[in-house]
Design an enzyme around this catalytic site. Structure first.
Site, PDB file in Angstrom:
ATOM      1  N   GLY A 117     -43.577  -9.103   4.954  1.00 15.10           N
ATOM      2  CA  GLY A 117     -43.212  -8.036   4.034  1.00 15.10           C
ATOM      3  C   GLY A 117     -44.173  -6.869   4.181  1.00 15.10           C
ATOM      4  CD  GLU A 118     -48.805  -6.902   3.587  1.00 12.80           C
ATOM      5  OE1 GLU A 118     -49.178  -6.218   4.579  1.00 12.80           O
ATOM      6  OE2 GLU A 118     -49.488  -7.812   3.091  1.00 12.80           O
ATOM      7  N   GLY A 119     -43.768  -3.894   4.478  1.00  7.63           N
ATOM      8  CA  GLY A 119     -43.370  -2.819   5.381  1.00  7.63           C
ATOM      9  C   GLY A 119     -43.914  -3.022   6.777  1.00  7.63           C
ATOM     10  CD  GLU A 157     -41.772  -6.753   0.019  1.00  8.11           C
ATOM     11  OE1 GLU A 157     -42.448  -7.456  -0.757  1.00  8.11           O
ATOM     12  OE2 GLU A 157     -41.672  -6.989   1.227  1.00  8.11           O
ATOM     13  CB  VAL A 192     -48.582  -2.709   5.874  1.00 10.75           C
ATOM     14  CG1 VAL A 192     -49.331  -2.448   4.571  1.00 10.75           C
ATOM     15  CG2 VAL A 192     -47.522  -1.651   6.131  1.00 10.75           C
TER      16      VAL A 192
END
Length: 338
Positions: free
Chosen positions: A305-307, A163, A105
């Site tokens: 995830g992670e954005g 997240e 990210v």
């Protein structure tokens, strides 16, 4: 309108008094779009994205120059049930990686010129095991909502929240099952890579968590408190603050969308300022998006995830807005308008 909160009832009050979409700005944007040097509709969905963005920024000819990506991290007590292929210690290790600029990210945020912030929420205090009862007390829940609320840069012109939290796909699956019904197996995916018997066990844990917290099902915020995690609550807090500031928000993957769905359950138009950045490979993500009536911008089989998916989608929104605001009209270009 209230601008901050210290209690859950105050947050609920804000949620019921959100600013509305600026249809005058959208109408002006659509009028401009009809005069640009292209056939009407030739840019497809980019035209719709641009008009949506204009409406939320109250500007018929805007630009995107200050995007923000925020990653929230939290630990989950449900990991005691053996639902993840990785230990809980990985959450803190990945936070350090984010802070050092070494995660996926980070690269994606940098590629679109986005400011990136990382907030770790009480990693030394995992949420309670959701198979035993609610994940958070009301005070812990409000505290996490507040972290997200205050993490949003008021100068941002588009926001992505992501997240990190070992065990949080279990939490998101439980939220989805509680909100939308159906068997736990329909909502439970591989997460960090579990499969076979481990995946069956994970689904059983999700079913048990939903059953234990059955009293929360009638209230979206209570679903988030009882089955979520601190990072999910923080994402929800940031989403509502973005709405208050009229900052368009790009939803990320399964976990982010599960948190968003709790706001949707609390108020049906709470997510009108959001678009789905992508649809992930997690089994439940496409189903939640369908319930929320959100068409994803990208479909790349991502499940990090992670954005990360949301950050990548910023580039598409930037392109949509750049074309809308920067293109010449037929009159300006001296081109005949059929």
């Amino acid at each position: 309108m209230r601008q901050d909160f210290t209690t859950l009832s105050e947050f609920s009050e804000i949620l019921q008094q959100l600013p509305a979409f600026d249809r005058a700005a959208q109408d002006a944007a659509q009028a401009r779009n009809g005069q640009l040097t292209k056939p009407l509709g030739a840019l497809g969905r980019l035209e719709d994205l641009a008009a949506w963005y204009c409406g939320w920024r109250s500007d018929p000819q805007p630009s995107i120059s200050t995007p923000q990506v925020i990653v929230f991290a939290g630990n989950h007590g449900v990991t005691a049930q053996g639902v993840s292929a990785f230990p809980a210690e990985v959450t803190a290790q990945m936070v350090a990686n984010f802070q050092a600029g070494g995660a996926a990210v980070n690269q994606l945020a940098k590629s679109v010129g986005a400011r990136m912030d990382v907030h770790a929420l009480a990693l030394d205090r995992p949420t309670h095991d959701i198979t035993q009862g609610p994940a958070m007390s009301e005070s812990d829940f409000v505290e996490a909502l507040g972290v997200g609320w205050h993490a949003v840069d008021p100068k941002a012109d588009v926001l992505v929240v992501g997240e990190m939290g070992i065990g949080n796909t279990t939490s998101a699956s439980a939220i989805a099952a509680a909100l939308f019904g159906g068997a736990a197996e329909e909502w439970t995916g591989r997460g960090t890579g579990v499969e076979g018997g481990a995946l069956t066990h994970k689904a059983a844990v999700v079913a048990r968590a939903v059953a234990v917290n059955a009293d929360c099902k009638s209230n979206g915020l209570e679903v988030l408190r009882c089955l979520g995690g601190r990072e999910l609550a923080a994402m929800a807090g940031a989403m509502v603050r973005a709405r208050l500031l009229r900052i368009p928000l790009i939803l990320d993957g399964f976990i982010c969308t599960a948190a968003a769905a709790c706001l949707h359950a609390a108020r049906r138009d709470a997510l009108d300022h959001t678009v789905a950045g992508h649809v992930s490979a997690e089994v439940g993500h496409a189903k939640i998006l369908k319930h929320l009536n959100k068409d994803p911008i990208l479909s790349l089989d991502m499940r990090l995830g992670e954005g990360s998916g949301g950050a990548l989608a910023i580039a598409v929104l930037q392109g949509a807005v750049a074309c809308h605001s920067g293109m010449a009209t037929f009159a300006e270009a001296g081109v005949s308008d059929a």
